[in-house]
Scaffold this motif. Structure first.
Motif, PDB file in Angstrom:
ATOM      1  N   SER A 216       0.844  -1.195   0.000  1.00 41.75           N
ATOM      2  CA  SER A 216       0.000   0.000   0.000  1.00 41.75           C
ATOM      3  C   SER A 216       0.876   1.241   0.000  1.00 41.75           C
ATOM      4  CB  SER A 216      -0.917   0.006   1.238  1.00 41.75           C
ATOM      5  OG  SER A 216      -1.644   1.213   1.301  1.00 41.75           O
ATOM      6  N   ASP A 217       0.441   2.251  -0.735  1.00 46.60           N
ATOM      7  CA  ASP A 217       1.138   3.536  -0.751  1.00 46.60           C
ATOM      8  C   ASP A 217       0.469   4.539   0.185  1.00 46.60           C
ATOM      9  OD1 ASP A 217       2.973   2.662  -2.685  1.00 46.60           O
ATOM     10  OD2 ASP A 217       1.556   3.116  -4.297  1.00 46.60           O
ATOM     11  N   ILE A 218      -0.573   4.087   0.872  1.00 47.57           N
ATOM     12  CA  ILE A 218      -1.319   4.982   1.753  1.00 47.57           C
ATOM     13  C   ILE A 218      -0.760   4.878   3.166  1.00 47.57           C
ATOM     14  CG2 ILE A 218      -3.597   5.536   2.692  1.00 47.57           C
ATOM     15  CD1 ILE A 218      -4.771   4.296   0.121  1.00 47.57           C
ATOM     16  N   HIS A 219      -0.337   5.998   3.713  1.00 49.09           N
ATOM     17  CA  HIS A 219       0.378   6.024   4.988  1.00 49.09           C
ATOM     18  C   HIS A 219      -0.401   5.343   6.106  1.00 49.09           C
ATOM     19  CE1 HIS A 219       2.823   7.405   8.323  1.00 49.09           C
ATOM     20  NE2 HIS A 219       1.773   8.011   8.850  1.00 49.09           N
ATOM     21  N   TYR A 220      -1.689   5.661   6.260  1.00 53.15           N
ATOM     22  CA  TYR A 220      -2.458   5.130   7.380  1.00 53.15           C
ATOM     23  C   TYR A 220      -2.753   3.639   7.215  1.00 53.15           C
ATOM     24  CZ  TYR A 220      -2.847   9.920   8.896  1.00 53.15           C
ATOM     25  OH  TYR A 220      -2.537  11.193   9.312  1.00 53.15           O
ATOM     26  N   GLU A 221      -2.893   3.177   5.992  1.00 51.83           N
ATOM     27  CA  GLU A 221      -3.044   1.730   5.774  1.00 51.83           C
ATOM     28  C   GLU A 221      -1.765   1.006   6.171  1.00 51.83           C
ATOM     29  OE1 GLU A 221      -6.235   1.903   2.053  1.00 51.83           O
ATOM     30  OE2 GLU A 221      -4.237   1.052   1.732  1.00 51.83           O
ATOM     31  N   LYS A 222      -0.625   1.576   5.830  1.00 50.77           N
ATOM     32  CA  LYS A 222       0.642   0.951   6.212  1.00 50.77           C
ATOM     33  C   LYS A 222       0.819   0.910   7.725  1.00 50.77           C
ATOM     34  CE  LYS A 222       3.262   3.466   3.384  1.00 50.77           C
ATOM     35  NZ  LYS A 222       4.465   3.936   2.642  1.00 50.77           N
ATOM     36  N   LEU A 223       0.360   1.958   8.420  1.00 46.29           N
ATOM     37  CA  LEU A 223       0.433   1.979   9.882  1.00 46.29           C
ATOM     38  C   LEU A 223      -0.404   0.851  10.481  1.00 46.29           C
ATOM     39  CD1 LEU A 223       0.207   5.720  11.015  1.00 46.29           C
ATOM     40  CD2 LEU A 223       2.125   4.143  11.332  1.00 46.29           C
ATOM     41  N   ILE A 224      -1.628   0.697   9.987  1.00 46.71           N
ATOM     42  CA  ILE A 224      -2.512  -0.353  10.496  1.00 46.71           C
ATOM     43  C   ILE A 224      -1.901  -1.724  10.267  1.00 46.71           C
ATOM     44  CG2 ILE A 224      -4.736  -1.496  10.115  1.00 46.71           C
ATOM     45  CD1 ILE A 224      -5.912   1.274   9.512  1.00 46.71           C
ATOM     46  N   ILE A 225      -1.428  -1.973   9.063  1.00 52.35           N
ATOM     47  CA  ILE A 225      -0.862  -3.281   8.724  1.00 52.35           C
ATOM     48  C   ILE A 225       0.383  -3.571   9.548  1.00 52.35           C
ATOM     49  CG2 ILE A 225       0.261  -4.585   6.868  1.00 52.35           C
ATOM     50  CD1 ILE A 225      -1.734  -3.060   4.955  1.00 52.35           C
ATOM     51  N   ASN A 226       1.223  -2.578   9.724  1.00 52.28           N
ATOM     52  CA  ASN A 226       2.436  -2.754  10.521  1.00 52.28           C
ATOM     53  C   ASN A 226       2.092  -3.091  11.975  1.00 52.28           C
ATOM     54  OD1 ASN A 226       5.418  -2.480  10.916  1.00 52.28           O
ATOM     55  ND2 ASN A 226       4.760  -0.846  12.283  1.00 52.28           N
ATOM     56  N   ASP A 227       1.096  -2.410  12.549  1.00 55.50           N
ATOM     57  CA  ASP A 227       0.697  -2.690  13.928  1.00 55.50           C
ATOM     58  C   ASP A 227       0.124  -4.098  14.060  1.00 55.50           C
ATOM     59  OD1 ASP A 227       1.544  -0.261  14.886  1.00 55.50           O
ATOM     60  OD2 ASP A 227      -0.439   0.676  14.853  1.00 55.50           O
ATOM     61  N   LEU A 228      -0.664  -4.515  13.085  1.00 55.49           N
ATOM     62  CA  LEU A 228      -1.222  -5.861  13.133  1.00 55.49           C
ATOM     63  C   LEU A 228      -0.135  -6.921  13.003  1.00 55.49           C
ATOM     64  CD1 LEU A 228      -4.503  -5.441  11.053  1.00 55.49           C
ATOM     65  CD2 LEU A 228      -4.320  -5.920  13.502  1.00 55.49           C
ATOM     66  N   CYS A 229       0.846  -6.673  12.173  1.00 51.90           N
ATOM     67  CA  CYS A 229       1.983  -7.600  12.069  1.00 51.90           C
ATOM     68  C   CYS A 229       2.688  -7.733  13.411  1.00 51.90           C
ATOM     69  CB  CYS A 229       2.970  -7.124  11.005  1.00 51.90           C
ATOM     70  SG  CYS A 229       2.453  -7.396   9.294  1.00 51.90           S
ATOM     71  N   ARG A 230       2.916  -6.620  14.063  1.00 53.50           N
ATOM     72  CA  ARG A 230       3.560  -6.654  15.380  1.00 53.50           C
ATOM     73  C   ARG A 230       2.730  -7.437  16.380  1.00 53.50           C
ATOM     74  NH1 ARG A 230       4.400  -0.786  17.258  1.00 53.50           N
ATOM     75  NH2 ARG A 230       5.421  -1.816  19.014  1.00 53.50           N
ATOM     76  N   LEU A 231       1.417  -7.252  16.336  1.00 55.80           N
ATOM     77  CA  LEU A 231       0.532  -7.964  17.259  1.00 55.80           C
ATOM     78  C   LEU A 231       0.611  -9.470  17.043  1.00 55.80           C
ATOM     79  CD1 LEU A 231      -1.807  -7.835  19.379  1.00 55.80           C
ATOM     80  CD2 LEU A 231      -3.369  -7.867  17.408  1.00 55.80           C
ATOM     81  N   LEU A 232       0.511  -9.917  15.791  1.00 53.13           N
ATOM     82  CA  LEU A 232       0.516 -11.353  15.511  1.00 53.13           C
ATOM     83  C   LEU A 232       1.890 -11.967  15.749  1.00 53.13           C
ATOM     84  CD1 LEU A 232      -1.832 -11.702  12.409  1.00 53.13           C
ATOM     85  CD2 LEU A 232      -2.369 -11.659  14.836  1.00 53.13           C
ATOM     86  N   GLU A 233       2.929 -11.202  15.493  1.00 52.58           N
ATOM     87  CA  GLU A 233       4.279 -11.687  15.813  1.00 52.58           C
ATOM     88  C   GLU A 233       4.420 -11.895  17.317  1.00 52.58           C
ATOM     89  OE1 GLU A 233       6.672  -8.621  14.168  1.00 52.58           O
ATOM     90  OE2 GLU A 233       6.373  -9.276  12.087  1.00 52.58           O
ATOM     91  N   GLN A 234       3.909 -10.953  18.077  1.00 55.35           N
ATOM     92  CA  GLN A 234       3.995 -11.040  19.532  1.00 55.35           C
ATOM     93  C   GLN A 234       3.229 -12.247  20.058  1.00 55.35           C
ATOM     94  OE1 GLN A 234       4.160  -7.338  21.792  1.00 55.35           O
ATOM     95  NE2 GLN A 234       2.387  -8.075  22.952  1.00 55.35           N
ATOM     96  N   LYS A 235       2.173 -12.641  19.366  1.00 53.45           N
ATOM     97  CA  LYS A 235       1.381 -13.786  19.783  1.00 53.45           C
ATOM     98  C   LYS A 235       2.000 -15.114  19.345  1.00 53.45           C
ATOM     99  CE  LYS A 235      -3.108 -11.688  20.454  1.00 53.45           C
ATOM    100  NZ  LYS A 235      -3.127 -12.120  21.862  1.00 53.45           N
ATOM    101  N   GLY A 236       3.131 -15.055  18.667  1.00 58.07           N
ATOM    102  CA  GLY A 236       3.840 -16.278  18.306  1.00 58.07           C
ATOM    103  C   GLY A 236       3.424 -16.909  17.000  1.00 58.07           C
ATOM    104  N   PHE A 237       2.811 -16.128  16.104  1.00 58.29           N
ATOM    105  CA  PHE A 237       2.357 -16.691  14.834  1.00 58.29           C
ATOM    106  C   PHE A 237       3.414 -16.606  13.736  1.00 58.29           C
ATOM    107  CE2 PHE A 237      -1.896 -15.280  16.599  1.00 58.29           C
ATOM    108  CZ  PHE A 237      -2.203 -16.548  17.069  1.00 58.29           C
ATOM    109  N   ASP A 238       4.599 -16.180  14.112  1.00 51.52           N
ATOM    110  CA  ASP A 238       5.693 -16.073  13.140  1.00 51.52           C
ATOM    111  C   ASP A 238       6.495 -17.360  13.172  1.00 51.52           C
ATOM    112  OD1 ASP A 238       7.366 -15.079  11.258  1.00 51.52           O
ATOM    113  OD2 ASP A 238       8.478 -13.758  12.603  1.00 51.52           O
TER     114      ASP A 238
END
Length: 212
Positions: free
Chosen positions: A170-192
């Motif tokens: 995505s080239d949209i700043h706020y979409e990238k923020l949302i996606i990045n935060d969700l990645c961090r959340l799922l990584e923290q939960k051990g899904f990586d």
């Protein structure tokens, strides 16, 4: 969600809440147009091994706007999320650490989708979301039963959702923020975690591989 990412919820025992994860993930993704977010994840990672129509219906969706209702209820019970987009009605059942509430839970949810479509105007999908290790047995025990109710059952793992999030461009700043935060959340939960070997790897049964 941000409080959990920053380790502010541990003392309250909220990090393992199934409902919280449902609200965090889908609550964020509903702010992103379908073709900018969920479409990439669903088209590439949701699957139904014995019902190709499930994947065909998903991939036919090209609308951006969709309706999304959390914890929708009927006399049959409750479903974690109900999504309507274009001519498709999608029920979403989310699991984290718990099991289905009875062997007939997904069949009841299939009947709920049929109940909500009294004029039979929607194609009906039921998507089961869980850890990678929990998906296969649930799918094989239910796909033919839900199909008899006129509903196509598919599944997607949290591990693959994380992979899908990482693949969204995505080239949209706020979409990238949302996606990045969700990645961090799922990584923290051990899904990586380990998702299996690539299909094009040839293993020599007389040799061995070393992983560093």
């Amino acid at each position: 969600m941000i409080a959990e990412i920053e380790h502010k919820l541990a003392r309250y025992g909220m990090e393992e809440s199934e409902d919280k994860l449902t609200g965090d993930f889908f609550g964020c993704m509903r702010y992103i147009p379908y073709t900018h977010g969920l479409k990439y994840i669903f088209d590439n990672y949701a699957q139904s091994k014995h019902d190709c129509e499930f994947e065909n219906i998903l991939k036919s969706i090209n609308e951006d706007e969709f309706e999304f209702v959390f914890w929708k209820r009927s006399d049959e019970g409750e479903i974690d999320a109900h999504m309507v987009i274009d001519d498709v009605s999608i029920g979403i059942e989310v699991k984290l650490n718990s099991k289905l509430s009875g062997e007939d839970q997904l069949i009841r949810e299939a009947r709920m989708l049929r109940e909500w479509d009294k004029n039979n105007q929607y194609k009906k999908l039921l998507l089961f979301v869980a850890r990678n290790k929990d998906i296969e047995e649930v799918y094989y025990n239910n796909y033919d039963k839900t199909l008899r109710e006129g509903v196509h059952l598919g599944c997607i793992s949290w591990e693959n959702i994380l992979q899908g999030l990482r693949g969204i461009k995505s080239d949209i700043h706020y979409e990238k923020l949302i996606i990045n935060d969700l990645c961090r959340l799922l990584e923290q939960k051990g899904f990586d975690g380990f998702l299996g070997f690539k299909e094009d790897v040839e293993v020599d049964k007389n040799g061995y591989y070393r992983f560093g």
